[in-house]
Design an enzyme around this catalytic site. Structure first.
Site, PDB file in Angstrom:
ATOM      1  N   ASN A   1      11.561   4.108   2.780  1.00  0.00           N
ATOM      2  CA  ASN A   1      10.456   3.348   2.150  1.00  0.00           C
ATOM      3  C   ASN A   1      10.183   5.067   1.155  1.00  0.00           C
ATOM      4  O   ASN A   1      10.174   5.978   1.630  1.00  0.00           O
ATOM      5  CB  ASN A   1       9.411   3.284   3.462  1.00  0.00           C
ATOM      6  N   VAL A   2       9.666   4.316   0.044  1.00  0.00           N
ATOM      7  CA  VAL A   2       8.889   5.393  -0.614  1.00  0.00           C
ATOM      8  C   VAL A   2       7.441   4.863  -1.535  1.00  0.00           C
ATOM      9  O   VAL A   2       7.478   3.092  -1.064  1.00  0.00           O
ATOM     10  CB  VAL A   2       9.444   5.583  -1.639  1.00  0.00           C
TER      11      VAL A   2
ATOM     12  N   ILE B   1       3.435   4.496  -1.907  1.00  0.00           N
ATOM     13  CA  ILE B   1       1.476   6.275  -2.512  1.00  0.00           C
ATOM     14  C   ILE B   1       1.065   5.401  -1.278  1.00  0.00           C
ATOM     15  O   ILE B   1       0.162   4.507  -1.053  1.00  0.00           O
ATOM     16  CB  ILE B   1       1.316   5.503  -3.515  1.00  0.00           C
TER      17      ILE B   1
ATOM     18  N   GLU C   1     -12.449   4.446  -2.890  1.00  0.00           N
ATOM     19  CA  GLU C   1     -11.160   3.831  -3.323  1.00  0.00           C
ATOM     20  C   GLU C   1     -11.481   2.869  -4.335  1.00  0.00           C
ATOM     21  O   GLU C   1     -11.907   2.403  -5.109  1.00  0.00           O
ATOM     22  CB  GLU C   1     -11.043   3.318  -2.280  1.00  0.00           C
TER      23      GLU C   1
END
Lengths: 74, 484
Positions: B170-171, B173, B282
């Site tokens: 998995n990559v 952010i 956020e």
């Protein structure tokens, strides 16, 4: 002025994690509160780090850390 | 700059991209002294006011961080995104959307592996006395954040239960809060790939190692944030979408990482441990709460010589977050919808990661747009994020809000609205009834088809085309000429 009182939960005993230097002189210090994990730099504006003027909306209750939910529970 | 497409395809690192941006007037160096707080934030926010043309900013004189470099706003404007895609500055958002949508599923991935000893990311290595603050010129992104955040980290990991499977790496952010010199918390939710992996590792009691890549190939930052299937490799996907090779190497803890990243932090999950994390400003423009999040211990750091720490300003929009992920949130929804409904002509999910989406569609029959809206809610991104949907006809450009408002004003009846109560909601949506649960809204702003008795109004058709474009250009030139 470096204080070891946490601006967020007002606990004492903050630890020093790092000091920034410029031409050999310390220009700021990064501290961390072991009670609520707030980290701050002592050069930040007072409204972010000084418990006397910081917004109460962002305070953490050091006496009731159980109230904060734990993510990713099985 | 007629070779823009080739130049974009030749990018292999953040440095390459910054050079391209600089050559195009889209990157500046801030060499005046600046305090970490509030100076960096102020400058990043001021730049992000110009969503179309803001440059990337490289700071090289932050007080207390002599010799260190920080980049913000690398993906902070549509012009920067255009250059990444090999298109000229001034390309419209609609054109960029179709550039991305046209690449979907069209290209082969080109992955090559570089031996660790030759990988630029491993030029410098720290395995003892690790202090992240020695390496990263961090600053408080928003003033009530709970600490110093790494906001633009691409985190790579292997599936802890199937560690040899390339596709299941998995990559993604994730936001990271530094928790002392060699620790950080990572915020995720169970439906994200990293959330699944953390829960699996803790359930089975197995080690979970990760590699946090900072200052990456600018294509990865874009595509690692795109919701794709769990077994699809983000590296392959990014390479295919860029139409360009991606160079990988191994991190010291055995994970496939980009060979040309600026910095890689290797770390291990502390099984079952949670530490207070947040708040963090956020993408909805509000702070998250304080929660107890998984904590990772840093085992080593690799970095290029004279590394650039890349970070992001995120908060109340418009910010770099919106230009970074907006088009690549929209394009998969478009592609997935068109598998069922080729009548869909464009999807604009630029706003707050798709909390509001605008979809244009050729109505097949009366009420058809509502059916398409319901399908959108069941796409992978729609399940959690598409909260408000505005459906417009194909004669309305969903990227032109003046046109969308025209459709709302003239084609919407009060009973063309559907409210779906008590649906899943992304936990940080501040309007949710409780975190994770909220209502959905569909507004059908399309025109009327039989058997509706009203039918379409007799529309005015303003002149369009080359002649009008040429006149518009001439007016602009005359206006500029009046100044000189």
């Amino acid at each position: 002025m470096t204080t070891t009182i946490c601006g967020r939960c007002k606990s004492s005993g903050a630890v020093t994690d790092h000091q920034g230097r410029q031409d050999g002189a310390v220009v700021w210090t990064i501290l961390r509160c072991p009670t609520c994990n707030f980290s701050w730099r002592d050069s930040e504006p007072a409204r972010a780090i000084d418990p006397a003027v910081r917004s109460a909306d962002f305070a953490v209750d050091a006496g009731d850390l159980q109230r904060y939910p734990k993510i990713l529970q099985q | 700059m007629n070779d823009l497409p080739n130049r974009a395809r030749s990018i292999s690192s953040l440095r390459d991209f910054l050079e391209l941006l600089e050559d195009s007037g889209q990157a500046i160096t801030w060499s005046d002294p600046v305090m970490p707080e509030p100076g960096v934030r102020n400058i990043a926010v001021a730049a992000s006011r110009d969503a179309n043309g803001a440059p990337a900013i490289v700071f090289d004189n932050i007080t207390g961080y002599p010799g260190k470099r920080l980049a913000v706003g690398v993906h902070g404007s549509w012009d920067n995104i255009a250059l990444l895609l090999g298109r000229p500055k001034g390309t419209t958002i609609r054109e960029l959307f179709f550039e991305i949508a046209g690449r979907w599923g069209d290209q082969e991935a080109q992955i090559s592996f570089v031996p660790e000893a030759q990988a630029p990311v491993h030029e410098c290595r720290i395995e003892q006395d690790i202090n992240l603050y020695d390496v990263l010129p961090v600053y408080r992104i928003n003033e009530y954040d709970g600490g110093f955040y790494i906001g633009k980290a691409s985190v790579a990991s292997r599936d802890p239960l199937d560690p040899d499977n390339f596709g299941k790496q998995n990559v993604g952010i994730y936001r990271l809060q530094i928790q002392g010199p060699d620790s950080f918390t990572l915020m995720t939710i169970p439906s994200h790939d990293m959330g699944r992996q953390i829960m699996a590792a803790e359930r089975e009691g197995v080690l979970l190692k990760i590699a946090v890549m900072l200052g990456n190939h600018p294509g990865l930052a874009v595509f690692a944030a795109t919701p794709i299937g769990y077994e699809e490799s983000e590296y392959s996907y990014a390479s295919a979408m860029m139409g360009a090779p991606i160079r990988l190497t191994k991190s010291g803890n055995g994970i496939d990482i980009l060979a040309d990243s600026e910095i890689v932090i290797e770390a291990e999950l502390q099984l079952g441990e949670r530490e207070l994390e947040g708040p963090f400003g956020e993408f909805p423009g509000s702070y998250s709460g304080v929660r107890k999040a998984p904590i990772f211990k840093v085992t080593a750091v690799s970095h290029r010589r004279d590394p650039i720490f890349e970070n992001i300003y995120i908060g109340r929009g418009w910010t770099e977050h919106d230009t970074l992920i907006g088009l690549h949130t929209s394009a998969p929804i478009y592609a997935q919808l068109r598998q069922s409904f080729p009548e869909v002509t464009a999807v604009n999910a630029l706003y707050q990661h798709g909390l509001t989406g605008i979809i244009s569609v050729k109505n097949r029959m009366a009420g058809f747009a509502k059916t398409v809206a319901l399908r959108a809610l069941s796409t992978p991104h729609g399940v959690m994020y598409l909260k408000n949907l505005i459906m417009v006809d194909a004669d309305v450009d969903p990227f032109d809000l003046n046109q969308v408002m025209w459709a709302l004003s003239t084609r919407t009846r009060a009973d063309d609205i559907i409210v779906l109560p008590n649906m899943p909601a992304v936990p940080i949506d501040p309007s949710a009834v409780v975190p994770g649960k909220g209502h959905r809204l569909i507004i059908d702003a399309t025109s009327y088809l039989p058997p509706d008795p009203v039918g379409e109004a007799h529309l005015v058709t303003p002149p369009t085309g080359d002649e009008i474009d040429a006149l518009s250009k001439r007016i602009r030139e005359m206006q500029l000429g009046a100044l000189s």
